[in-house]
Design an enzyme around this catalytic site. Sequence first.
Site, short mmCIF file in Angstrom:
data_model
loop_
_atom_site.label_atom_id
_atom_site.label_comp_id
_atom_site.label_asym_id
_atom_site.label_seq_id
_atom_site.Cartn_x
_atom_site.Cartn_y
_atom_site.Cartn_z
N PRO A 116 0.81 -1.72 0.11
CA PRO A 116 0.01 0.05 0.29
C PRO A 116 0.93 1.15 0.03
CG PRO A 116 -0.53 -1.50 1.53
CD PRO A 116 0.04 -2.51 1.35
N TYR A 117 1.82 1.14 1.01
CA TYR A 117 3.15 2.47 0.55
C TYR A 117 3.45 2.62 -0.78
CZ TYR A 117 7.26 4.98 0.66
OH TYR A 117 8.04 5.68 0.56
N TYR A 118 4.17 1.77 -1.81
CA TYR A 118 4.23 2.13 -2.79
C TYR A 118 2.54 2.71 -3.67
CZ TYR A 118 9.06 -0.03 -1.84
OH TYR A 118 10.21 -0.87 -1.42
#
Length: 218
Positions: free
Chosen positions: A132-134
Amino acid sequence: MDKKNVLVIGANGKVGTLLVKKLKDTKELAPVAGIRKPEQVEKFDKLGVQHIMFDLTATVEELAAKMIDVHAVVFSAGSGGHTGYDQTLVIDLDGAIKSIEAAEKMGVKRYIMVSGIDADSRENWENSGIKPYYIAKHYADRFLKSSKLEYTILRPGLLLDGEGTGSIALEAGANKRQIFRDDVASTIVECLTNDNTIGQSLVLVNGDQAIDSSVQQL
């Protein structure tokens, strides 16, 4: 000559704090520390650095009002690993996009995004543990590219504490996936003073070439 104000969003973070200190030592740039919590004020008072409260959950209009007399923006904020992925969306994606919209609204031209080494490599997301961060970084970067801003996107590898080497590489290799935070901050300063980095998306890892020559030879 008046110094140009550089708003550092996420100034209380590790890279942000290093960057603020380095900007303070330049002849042409002056840091404006964008902070989120009142308890962070004392730190920047002691450094003798101008600071403003800059909450990425605010509206675009509220963020724009904080950018008066700002000549450049550096986005180095993040929700952090201790929060849920909902905050990754709120801060790393929507917060970044709102800061881009605010900069455009106020006529700020220069914008540097601190992204991540795999933000543009979907094939590496699934097994990263932080997909999700990427995703958030990927789409924030894409939004920045589509803006009118004079952008530079930096994609550092795994961030390390400690004194930097002063040397970097602008492409990753099998054994080149790390970078000292100190060298990331130095590279940001170099990008701010070199217009040839405008419109560039750069991987940033430990290497053997001096930071200034690496950037100047792009």
